[in-house]
Scaffold this motif. Structure first.
Motif, PDB file in Angstrom:
ATOM      1  N   ILE A  77     -38.955 -27.357  14.368  1.00 35.99           N
ATOM      2  CA  ILE A  77     -38.002 -26.903  13.362  1.00 35.99           C
ATOM      3  C   ILE A  77     -36.817 -27.857  13.343  1.00 35.99           C
ATOM      4  O   ILE A  77     -36.158 -28.046  14.357  1.00 35.99           O
ATOM      5  N   ARG A  78     -36.591 -28.454  12.185  1.00 39.87           N
ATOM      6  CA  ARG A  78     -35.409 -29.298  12.001  1.00 39.87           C
ATOM      7  C   ARG A  78     -34.499 -28.573  11.018  1.00 39.87           C
ATOM      8  O   ARG A  78     -34.822 -28.414   9.847  1.00 39.87           O
ATOM      9  N   ASN A  79     -33.366 -28.118  11.516  1.00 35.85           N
ATOM     10  CA  ASN A  79     -32.371 -27.484  10.661  1.00 35.85           C
ATOM     11  C   ASN A  79     -31.340 -28.532  10.276  1.00 35.85           C
ATOM     12  O   ASN A  79     -31.625 -29.720  10.337  1.00 35.85           O
ATOM     13  N   VAL A  80     -30.159 -28.140   9.900  1.00 42.08           N
ATOM     14  CA  VAL A  80     -29.173 -29.095   9.389  1.00 42.08           C
ATOM     15  C   VAL A  80     -28.851 -30.184  10.410  1.00 42.08           C
ATOM     16  O   VAL A  80     -28.835 -31.369  10.084  1.00 42.08           O
ATOM     17  N   VAL A  81     -28.595 -29.818  11.657  1.00 42.79           N
ATOM     18  CA  VAL A  81     -28.252 -30.828  12.660  1.00 42.79           C
ATOM     19  C   VAL A  81     -29.121 -30.793  13.909  1.00 42.79           C
ATOM     20  O   VAL A  81     -29.048 -31.709  14.718  1.00 42.79           O
ATOM     21  N   THR A  82     -29.932 -29.775  14.098  1.00 41.87           N
ATOM     22  CA  THR A  82     -30.721 -29.662  15.323  1.00 41.87           C
ATOM     23  C   THR A  82     -32.215 -29.789  15.050  1.00 41.87           C
ATOM     24  O   THR A  82     -32.686 -29.462  13.963  1.00 41.87           O
ATOM     25  N   ASP A 109     -37.026 -12.204  24.902  1.00 39.56           N
ATOM     26  CA  ASP A 109     -35.658 -11.804  25.245  1.00 39.56           C
ATOM     27  C   ASP A 109     -34.774 -11.623  24.020  1.00 39.56           C
ATOM     28  O   ASP A 109     -33.588 -11.961  24.038  1.00 39.56           O
ATOM     29  N   ASP A 110     -35.334 -11.099  22.932  1.00 33.91           N
ATOM     30  CA  ASP A 110     -34.592 -10.809  21.705  1.00 33.91           C
ATOM     31  C   ASP A 110     -33.880 -12.026  21.124  1.00 33.91           C
ATOM     32  O   ASP A 110     -32.827 -11.910  20.505  1.00 33.91           O
ATOM     33  N   GLU A 111     -34.423 -13.196  21.330  1.00 37.12           N
ATOM     34  CA  GLU A 111     -33.860 -14.410  20.750  1.00 37.12           C
ATOM     35  C   GLU A 111     -34.671 -14.794  19.518  1.00 37.12           C
ATOM     36  O   GLU A 111     -35.830 -14.395  19.370  1.00 37.12           O
ATOM     37  N   TYR A 112     -34.061 -15.562  18.651  1.00 35.85           N
ATOM     38  CA  TYR A 112     -34.785 -16.089  17.497  1.00 35.85           C
ATOM     39  C   TYR A 112     -34.168 -17.416  17.075  1.00 35.85           C
ATOM     40  O   TYR A 112     -33.038 -17.730  17.425  1.00 35.85           O
ATOM     41  N   VAL A 113     -34.959 -18.182  16.325  1.00 37.75           N
ATOM     42  CA  VAL A 113     -34.510 -19.465  15.784  1.00 37.75           C
ATOM     43  C   VAL A 113     -34.748 -19.426  14.282  1.00 37.75           C
ATOM     44  O   VAL A 113     -35.860 -19.144  13.833  1.00 37.75           O
ATOM     45  N   SER A 114     -33.712 -19.675  13.528  1.00 38.97           N
ATOM     46  CA  SER A 114     -33.828 -19.691  12.069  1.00 38.97           C
ATOM     47  C   SER A 114     -34.629 -20.896  11.614  1.00 38.97           C
ATOM     48  O   SER A 114     -34.503 -21.989  12.169  1.00 38.97           O
ATOM     49  N   ILE A 115     -35.428 -20.677  10.601  1.00 31.19           N
ATOM     50  CA  ILE A 115     -36.196 -21.761   9.976  1.00 31.19           C
ATOM     51  C   ILE A 115     -35.580 -21.987   8.602  1.00 31.19           C
ATOM     52  O   ILE A 115     -35.994 -21.396   7.613  1.00 31.19           O
ATOM     53  N   MET A 116     -34.581 -22.842   8.541  1.00 40.11           N
ATOM     54  CA  MET A 116     -33.838 -23.047   7.299  1.00 40.11           C
ATOM     55  C   MET A 116     -34.672 -23.747   6.222  1.00 40.11           C
ATOM     56  O   MET A 116     -34.290 -23.756   5.055  1.00 40.11           O
ATOM     57  N   ALA A 117     -35.807 -24.287   6.591  1.00 40.37           N
ATOM     58  CA  ALA A 117     -36.683 -24.934   5.618  1.00 40.37           C
ATOM     59  C   ALA A 117     -37.446 -23.915   4.776  1.00 40.37           C
ATOM     60  O   ALA A 117     -37.964 -24.255   3.716  1.00 40.37           O
ATOM     61  N   VAL A 118     -37.505 -22.673   5.236  1.00 38.63           N
ATOM     62  CA  VAL A 118     -38.210 -21.619   4.516  1.00 38.63           C
ATOM     63  C   VAL A 118     -37.155 -20.634   4.025  1.00 38.63           C
ATOM     64  O   VAL A 118     -36.726 -19.755   4.765  1.00 38.63           O
ATOM     65  N   GLN A 119     -36.720 -20.820   2.773  1.00 35.67           N
ATOM     66  CA  GLN A 119     -35.603 -20.063   2.227  1.00 35.67           C
ATOM     67  C   GLN A 119     -36.057 -19.054   1.181  1.00 35.67           C
ATOM     68  O   GLN A 119     -36.972 -19.311   0.400  1.00 35.67           O
ATOM     69  N   ALA A 120     -35.370 -17.928   1.153  1.00 34.03           N
ATOM     70  CA  ALA A 120     -35.716 -16.843   0.238  1.00 34.03           C
ATOM     71  C   ALA A 120     -35.642 -17.284  -1.226  1.00 34.03           C
ATOM     72  O   ALA A 120     -36.422 -16.815  -2.052  1.00 34.03           O
ATOM     73  N   VAL A 121     -34.724 -18.166  -1.568  1.00 32.89           N
ATOM     74  CA  VAL A 121     -34.581 -18.588  -2.957  1.00 32.89           C
ATOM     75  C   VAL A 121     -35.780 -19.381  -3.457  1.00 32.89           C
ATOM     76  O   VAL A 121     -35.950 -19.537  -4.669  1.00 32.89           O
ATOM     77  N   ASP A 122     -36.618 -19.847  -2.560  1.00 28.77           N
ATOM     78  CA  ASP A 122     -37.814 -20.599  -2.960  1.00 28.77           C
ATOM     79  C   ASP A 122     -39.008 -19.692  -3.263  1.00 28.77           C
ATOM     80  O   ASP A 122     -40.081 -20.176  -3.600  1.00 28.77           O
ATOM     81  N   ARG A 123     -38.859 -18.422  -3.113  1.00 23.11           N
ATOM     82  CA  ARG A 123     -39.824 -17.369  -3.450  1.00 23.11           C
ATOM     83  C   ARG A 123     -41.249 -17.670  -2.997  1.00 23.11           C
ATOM     84  O   ARG A 123     -41.554 -17.578  -1.844  1.00 23.11           O
ATOM     85  N   GLU A 124     -42.143 -18.011  -3.923  1.00 24.80           N
ATOM     86  CA  GLU A 124     -43.564 -18.192  -3.583  1.00 24.80           C
ATOM     87  C   GLU A 124     -43.795 -19.312  -2.572  1.00 24.80           C
ATOM     88  O   GLU A 124     -44.695 -19.240  -1.749  1.00 24.80           O
ATOM     89  N   HIS A 125     -42.985 -20.333  -2.647  1.00 21.77           N
ATOM     90  CA  HIS A 125     -43.088 -21.424  -1.676  1.00 21.77           C
ATOM     91  C   HIS A 125     -42.792 -20.889  -0.271  1.00 21.77           C
ATOM     92  O   HIS A 125     -43.476 -21.240   0.693  1.00 21.77           O
ATOM     93  N   ALA A 126     -41.789 -20.021  -0.161  1.00 25.26           N
ATOM     94  CA  ALA A 126     -41.446 -19.417   1.129  1.00 25.26           C
ATOM     95  C   ALA A 126     -42.556 -18.498   1.612  1.00 25.26           C
ATOM     96  O   ALA A 126     -42.886 -18.481   2.800  1.00 25.26           O
ATOM     97  N   VAL A 127     -43.143 -17.749   0.709  1.00 27.48           N
ATOM     98  CA  VAL A 127     -44.238 -16.839   1.083  1.00 27.48           C
ATOM     99  C   VAL A 127     -45.418 -17.632   1.620  1.00 27.48           C
ATOM    100  O   VAL A 127     -45.987 -17.291   2.668  1.00 27.48           O
ATOM    101  N   SER A 128     -45.783 -18.705   0.939  1.00 31.81           N
ATOM    102  CA  SER A 128     -46.916 -19.513   1.415  1.00 31.81           C
ATOM    103  C   SER A 128     -46.595 -20.190   2.737  1.00 31.81           C
ATOM    104  O   SER A 128     -47.474 -20.339   3.601  1.00 31.81           O
ATOM    105  N   ALA A 129     -45.346 -20.589   2.935  1.00 33.93           N
ATOM    106  CA  ALA A 129     -44.955 -21.210   4.202  1.00 33.93           C
ATOM    107  C   ALA A 129     -45.069 -20.208   5.352  1.00 33.93           C
ATOM    108  O   ALA A 129     -45.611 -20.529   6.418  1.00 33.93           O
ATOM    109  N   VAL A 130     -44.559 -19.006   5.158  1.00 31.95           N
ATOM    110  CA  VAL A 130     -44.629 -17.989   6.210  1.00 31.95           C
ATOM    111  C   VAL A 130     -46.086 -17.634   6.504  1.00 31.95           C
ATOM    112  O   VAL A 130     -46.475 -17.500   7.671  1.00 31.95           O
ATOM    113  N   ARG A 131     -46.896 -17.506   5.478  1.00 27.04           N
ATOM    114  CA  ARG A 131     -48.326 -17.204   5.684  1.00 27.04           C
ATOM    115  C   ARG A 131     -49.016 -18.305   6.485  1.00 27.04           C
ATOM    116  O   ARG A 131     -49.798 -18.029   7.387  1.00 27.04           O
TER     117      ARG A 131
END
Length: 142
Positions: A77-82, A109-131
């Motif tokens: 996962i490559r986000n803005v700076v990490t 341990d209840d941790e998570y990492v955001s995947i900023m490449a898969v954004q809600a505004v991209d709709r179907e593209h985001a759905v296919s990425a998550v799948r």
């Protein structure tokens, strides 16, 4: 099978915004001259104005940087700076919580990492990425 996803809409917006910023700051820099108030702008001020536009445009283009790459062994996962890489056995599951802006990897341990490449505004593209990410996770851990 390897997959790679990048955000779509934010990339377009970031590129257009960056071009706009450089254009506006270049025009302002070019138009800087002596004013009736007595302020004297030198060539260095004009160049600084253009460089400021370029720096701001570079900052905006960082928003187009997110990417997620996944294969049978893990996910990067490559986000803005990490940039972080996880093996699939480190990941509990891939989720996209209701109301969230982007998907995330659920970790122990209840941790998570955001995947900023898969954004809600991209709709179907985001759905296919998550799948696709869920399928790779399932095949690697199942």
């Amino acid at each position: 099978m390897a997959v790679e996803f990048r955000p779509r809409r934010i990339r377009r917006v970031a590129v257009i915004s960056a071009v706009f910023l450089v254009a506006v700051f270049s025009v302002v820099g070019w138009l800087l001259t002596d004013t009736p108030t007595g302020v004297i702008f030198r060539t260095s001020d004009q160049v600084a104005m253009v460089l400021l536009g370029v720096l701001l445009a570079g900052g905006v283009l960082l928003l187009a940087r997110p990417r997620v790459r996944a294969d049978e062994s893990g996910v990067e996962i490559r986000n803005v700076v990490t940039v972080r890489r996880f093996e699939w056995d480190q990941v509990l599951h891939v989720s996209f919580p209701d109301g969230a802006s982007w998907a995330r990897l659920e970790l122990p341990d209840d941790e998570y990492v955001s995947i900023m490449a898969v954004q809600a505004v991209d709709r179907e593209h985001a759905v296919s990425a998550v799948r696709a990410l869920r399928e790779l996770h399932r095949s690697a851990t199942g």
